[in-house]
Design a protein around this motif. Structure first.
Motif, mmCIF file in Angstrom:
data_model
loop_
_atom_site.group_PDB
_atom_site.id
_atom_site.type_symbol
_atom_site.label_atom_id
_atom_site.label_comp_id
_atom_site.label_asym_id
_atom_site.label_seq_id
_atom_site.Cartn_x
_atom_site.Cartn_y
_atom_site.Cartn_z
ATOM 1 N N THR A 90 7.174 -27.583 -23.869
ATOM 2 C CA THR A 90 8.489 -28.070 -24.446
ATOM 3 C C THR A 90 8.608 -27.787 -25.839
ATOM 4 O OG1 THR A 90 8.327 -29.917 -22.935
ATOM 5 C CG2 THR A 90 9.756 -30.133 -24.609
ATOM 6 N N SER A 91 7.989 -27.751 -26.704
ATOM 7 C CA SER A 91 7.940 -27.466 -28.073
ATOM 8 C C SER A 91 8.753 -25.954 -28.163
ATOM 9 C CB SER A 91 6.774 -27.780 -28.945
ATOM 10 O OG SER A 91 5.776 -26.920 -28.636
ATOM 11 N N LEU A 92 8.073 -25.061 -27.451
ATOM 12 C CA LEU A 92 8.295 -23.720 -27.376
ATOM 13 C C LEU A 92 9.705 -23.400 -27.082
ATOM 14 C CD1 LEU A 92 7.178 -20.795 -28.037
ATOM 15 C CD2 LEU A 92 6.369 -20.752 -25.735
ATOM 16 N N LEU A 93 10.401 -24.083 -26.207
ATOM 17 C CA LEU A 93 11.984 -24.290 -25.955
ATOM 18 C C LEU A 93 12.659 -24.705 -26.937
ATOM 19 C CD1 LEU A 93 13.967 -23.620 -23.976
ATOM 20 C CD2 LEU A 93 13.929 -25.621 -22.913
ATOM 21 N N GLY A 94 12.144 -25.672 -27.759
ATOM 22 C CA GLY A 94 12.595 -26.078 -28.973
ATOM 23 C C GLY A 94 12.688 -25.220 -29.945
ATOM 24 N N ALA A 95 11.742 -24.504 -30.255
ATOM 25 C CA ALA A 95 11.743 -23.443 -31.087
ATOM 26 C C ALA A 95 12.914 -22.365 -30.741
ATOM 27 C CB ALA A 95 10.385 -22.671 -31.244
ATOM 28 N N ALA A 96 12.746 -21.902 -29.392
ATOM 29 C CA ALA A 96 13.856 -20.938 -28.947
ATOM 30 C C ALA A 96 15.245 -21.258 -29.206
ATOM 31 C CB ALA A 96 13.480 -20.667 -27.336
ATOM 32 N N LEU A 97 15.451 -22.573 -29.208
ATOM 33 C CA LEU A 97 16.835 -22.966 -29.128
ATOM 34 C C LEU A 97 17.282 -22.917 -30.615
ATOM 35 C CD1 LEU A 97 17.043 -25.829 -26.454
ATOM 36 C CD2 LEU A 97 18.080 -23.629 -26.326
ATOM 37 N N LYS A 98 16.247 -23.137 -31.517
ATOM 38 C CA LYS A 98 16.457 -23.109 -33.032
ATOM 39 C C LYS A 98 16.601 -21.562 -33.438
ATOM 40 C CE LYS A 98 14.459 -27.580 -34.408
ATOM 41 N NZ LYS A 98 13.588 -28.170 -35.051
ATOM 42 N N GLY A 99 16.147 -20.627 -32.771
ATOM 43 C CA GLY A 99 15.988 -19.514 -33.163
ATOM 44 C C GLY A 99 15.052 -19.073 -34.007
ATOM 45 N N GLU A 100 13.730 -19.975 -33.971
ATOM 46 C CA GLU A 100 12.547 -19.776 -34.874
ATOM 47 C C GLU A 100 11.456 -19.155 -34.126
ATOM 48 O OE1 GLU A 100 13.895 -23.579 -37.556
ATOM 49 O OE2 GLU A 100 11.878 -23.669 -36.620
ATOM 50 N N LYS A 107 19.317 -14.944 -29.635
ATOM 51 C CA LYS A 107 20.018 -16.286 -28.990
ATOM 52 C C LYS A 107 19.439 -16.673 -27.474
ATOM 53 C CE LYS A 107 24.706 -17.640 -28.160
ATOM 54 N NZ LYS A 107 26.275 -17.263 -28.120
ATOM 55 N N VAL A 108 18.994 -18.126 -27.788
ATOM 56 C CA VAL A 108 18.836 -18.474 -26.119
ATOM 57 C C VAL A 108 19.602 -19.567 -25.660
ATOM 58 C CG1 VAL A 108 16.770 -19.592 -25.040
ATOM 59 C CG2 VAL A 108 16.354 -17.687 -26.575
ATOM 60 N N ASP A 109 20.417 -19.250 -24.856
ATOM 61 C CA ASP A 109 21.232 -20.538 -24.590
ATOM 62 C C ASP A 109 21.494 -20.574 -22.922
ATOM 63 O OD1 ASP A 109 22.825 -18.355 -23.726
ATOM 64 O OD2 ASP A 109 24.342 -18.641 -25.201
ATOM 65 N N ASN A 110 20.691 -19.718 -22.275
ATOM 66 C CA ASN A 110 20.664 -20.272 -20.522
ATOM 67 C C ASN A 110 19.504 -20.664 -20.181
ATOM 68 O OD1 ASN A 110 21.912 -19.812 -18.250
ATOM 69 N ND2 ASN A 110 21.001 -18.014 -17.777
ATOM 70 N N ALA A 111 18.573 -20.924 -20.906
ATOM 71 C CA ALA A 111 17.210 -21.754 -20.636
ATOM 72 C C ALA A 111 17.184 -22.878 -20.998
ATOM 73 C CB ALA A 111 15.970 -21.222 -21.159
ATOM 74 N N VAL A 112 17.088 -23.987 -19.951
ATOM 75 C CA VAL A 112 16.658 -25.531 -20.264
ATOM 76 C C VAL A 112 15.543 -25.916 -19.625
ATOM 77 C CG1 VAL A 112 19.210 -25.777 -20.586
ATOM 78 C CG2 VAL A 112 18.570 -26.013 -18.301
ATOM 79 N N ILE A 113 15.106 -27.176 -19.696
ATOM 80 C CA ILE A 113 14.085 -27.858 -19.028
ATOM 81 C C ILE A 113 14.394 -28.244 -17.876
ATOM 82 C CG2 ILE A 113 12.368 -29.938 -19.092
ATOM 83 C CD1 ILE A 113 11.890 -27.775 -21.314
ATOM 84 N N MET A 114 13.622 -27.758 -16.820
ATOM 85 C CA MET A 114 13.421 -28.527 -15.317
ATOM 86 C C MET A 114 13.078 -29.698 -15.446
ATOM 87 S SD MET A 114 12.733 -26.968 -11.618
ATOM 88 C CE MET A 114 11.551 -27.987 -10.601
#
Length: 336
Positions: A90-100, A107-114
């Motif tokens: 989960t934290s990795l997606l958090g970093a992806a959405l921040k671009g870090e 830019k990551v805007d088409n990946a979310v948590i299932m």
């Protein structure tokens, strides 16, 4: 004849009552096949990816194939539609959405948590003879002594390498690879089994990776040699938590040979193994994928015991977005 007609109508009415709900599901936009991205061979993700794919296919959902993958690449591939869903943390997606971190400039805007499935622990496993020789009892001791050591983690692009890198960057303020090498050590990248073999053959001193609460790979290492599981200091754990939303978890005594009953619990970086999914997949499909997981939980637990941790209360993350189909299913289940 009249009795037969009455019985026929009764049977028909009963069949309508018990008919599978999937018959009424709107399947508009459903793909004919789903591509599930799992994890490195030898780990829990690889085994669970196979079990999930077979379960979804058997449940009448789109035929699902499973392939190896990694926490970083699975997010990027879901975003770019090179895969449909897969494991990450989960934290990795958090970093992806921040671009870090591994996602700088992307830019990551088409990946979310299932769904969050179960807790993820990051282990620092050190040969016991090496730890005793150098008086190492924690990750902080390695840093304080600037210890030259032969270190390995999983390959870049995996969630394990991300968490290890993020811990040293956010928790201790340095790049682990260049710093360990400047101390006279070495850094290698290996699979779970490859790293375990290198540790057992005395080609490594420390092997770090993320996996579930009760991990067969840890037990496999312990069956080959004496090791210690190193704790991480609370200050570093808190810094990483503030950056990416990780949590502090503890390896309780009695689970592993190296943390016997009566010893102190071992504090480690904690996170959640999650399924990341394409945001643009239909809500009805994602609802049914979640429903199938919940209804077949027992069979998935047989593949990876950690799935037993899955409950509605943890399925939806607090700080990163989830798919609309997931929110609908888990909120409905919570309301029952």
């Amino acid at each position: 004849m009249k009795i037969f007609r009455v019985m026929l109508l009764a049977i028909l009415a009963l069949s309508l009552l018990v008919a599978p709900s999937s018959a009424d599901v709107d399947k508009t936009g459903w793909p004919a096949q789903l591509r599930f991205m799992a994890g490195p061979p030898g780990g829990n993700w690889f085994a669970l990816g196979t079990a999930l794919s077979e379960m979804w296919t058997g449940a009448g959902l789109p035929q699902t194939t499973s392939s190896s993958g990694g926490g970083v690449s699975n997010i990027l591939n879901a975003h770019a539609r090179r895969g449909d869903l897969g494991f990450s943390v989960t934290s990795l997606l958090g970093a992806a959405l921040k671009g870090e971190a591994d996602f700088k400039g992307r830019k990551v805007d088409n990946a979310v948590i299932m769904a969050n499935l179960y807790t993820q622990y990051t282990y620092f496993i050190m040969r016991k003879d090496f730890a005793e020789k150098n008086n190492i009892k924690s990750v902080e001791d390695i840093i304080a002594k600037k210890l030259p050591m032969r270190f390995a983690t999983l390959k870049p692009g995996t969630s394990s390498e991300f968490v290890v890198k993020a811990l040293f960057e956010k928790g201790y303020g340095f790049d682990y690879k260049s710093t360990f090498q400047s101390w006279g050590g070495t850094v290698e990248y290996a699979s779970y089994e490859g790293g375990a073999d290198l540790l057992a053959d005395n080609h490594l001193d420390c092997f770090a990776f993320s996996v579930g609460k009760i991990a067969s790979i840890v037990m496999n290492i312990e069956s080959q040699l004496d090791v210690v599981l190193l704790p991480v200091g609370q200050e570093a754990l808190d810094k990483l938590a503030n950056a990416y939303g990780t949590v502090t978890l503890t390896i309780e005594p009695g689970i592993y040979k190296s943390v016997p009953e009566g010893s102190e619990p071992v504090k480690v970086v904690g996170d959640y193994t999650c399924i990341v999914i394409r945001k643009d997949l239909p809500e009805s499909l994602v609802y049914e994928l979640n429903k199938a997981i919940w209804e077949n939980k027992a069979s998935l637990v047989a593949a990876v015991k950690d799935v037993d941790e899955l409950v509605p209360e943890i399925a939806l993350p607090e700080k990163v977005p989830a798919h609309e189909g997931s929110m609908k299913f888990w909120h409905e289940l919570n309301a029952k």
